[in-house]
Write a protein that holds these residues in place. Structure first.
Motif, short mmCIF file in Angstrom:
data_model
loop_
_atom_site.label_atom_id
_atom_site.label_comp_id
_atom_site.label_asym_id
_atom_site.label_seq_id
_atom_site.Cartn_x
_atom_site.Cartn_y
_atom_site.Cartn_z
N ALA A 299 2.35 33.89 -18.95
CA ALA A 299 3.33 34.93 -18.91
C ALA A 299 2.88 36.33 -19.72
O ALA A 299 3.42 37.32 -19.46
N PHE A 300 1.85 36.06 -20.34
CA PHE A 300 1.69 37.06 -21.64
C PHE A 300 0.31 37.74 -21.16
O PHE A 300 -0.14 38.98 -21.54
N ALA A 301 -0.25 37.18 -20.28
CA ALA A 301 -1.71 37.67 -19.66
C ALA A 301 -1.65 38.98 -18.77
O ALA A 301 -0.79 39.07 -17.99
N VAL A 302 -2.54 39.95 -19.07
CA VAL A 302 -2.43 41.11 -18.47
C VAL A 302 -3.98 41.43 -17.90
O VAL A 302 -4.88 41.12 -18.78
N ASP A 303 -4.00 41.56 -16.53
CA ASP A 303 -5.20 41.86 -15.92
C ASP A 303 -5.60 43.32 -15.65
O ASP A 303 -6.55 43.64 -15.03
N ASP A 304 -4.69 44.42 -15.78
CA ASP A 304 -4.74 45.60 -15.60
C ASP A 304 -5.61 46.29 -16.87
O ASP A 304 -5.14 46.48 -17.84
N LEU A 305 -6.85 46.90 -16.57
CA LEU A 305 -7.62 47.38 -17.42
C LEU A 305 -7.01 48.80 -17.96
O LEU A 305 -7.50 49.35 -18.99
#
Length: 205
Positions: free
Chosen positions: A6-12
């Motif tokens: 839920a907390f992971a972000v993959d947008d650089l």
């Protein structure tokens, strides 16, 4: 870094924002004796698509300044305490205190350099960036002998990034009513709290 889905972000672009906010990072390595070493350092960052360019320097006596090899760089974002008293469901869900924050961990390899021309270029670019942020006008002058001699006291590095982990812990695992209540409470806090509130509202919109 422990990062529930839920907390992971993959947008650089989120990484770009963290560096733009605060380019004073924590750099971690392991010494020859196996003990951990850490330095807090300003860095220059830019991104070309998926490729990251991170550069900085140490004082030459710093034990890390001879380290060519694996490293972990922590990019610090805003953070704020979250009181369980702010949750509408605090009693029935037995809520407990927590902390909301944004951060990134970059794992890769350091490449050291100490040739004068490369160091002069690095120091000049670094001073240009950070002087501009405060409206200053100091510049590194490579033709000034007194300034150029000081380059002997530093070692530069390039950080080749292999793994990027970005984490935004913004109450995404809570019901919408809780998230809204926390954002409202944080909006009246300090600068960090207000930044977290704005990030929470941005992902809710």
């Amino acid at each position: 870094m422990y990062t529930p889905r839920a907390f992971a972000v993959d947008d650089l672009q989120a990484l770009d924002a963290l560096f733009a906010r605060d380019a004073f990072v924590t750099l971690l390595t392991t010494g020859a004796d196996g003990a951990p070493l850490a330095s807090q350092l300003p860095v220059l960052y830019r991104r070309d698509g998926d490729r990251l360019h991170v550069e900085g320097h140490w004082a030459r006596p710093n034990p890390q300044a001879s380290h060519d090899g694996p490293a972990l760089m922590i990019v610090h974002g805003p953070h704020a305490y979250v009181s369980p008293g702010w949750y509408p469901d605090k009693i029935e869900a037995a809520r407990v205190p927590t902390w909301n924050y944004a951060t990134a961990h970059l794992r890769g390899r350091l490449e050291c350099f100490d040739d004068e021309a490369a160091l002069a270029d690095l120091v000049a670019r670094t001073s240009d960036v950070f002087e501009a942020r405060i409206g200053g006008d100091w510049r590194f002058e490579p033709d000034d002998d007194s300034q150029r001699r000081q380059l002997r006291g530093i070692v530069g590095f390039r950080f080749h990034v292999d793994v990027i982990e970005i984490k935004h812990k913004l109450s995404q695992n809570h019901p919408a009513a809780n998230r809204s209540a926390v954002a409202d409470a944080l909006s009246g806090g300090d600068t960090n709290a207000r930044e977290i509130a704005a990030m929470m509202r941005a992902i809710a919109s």
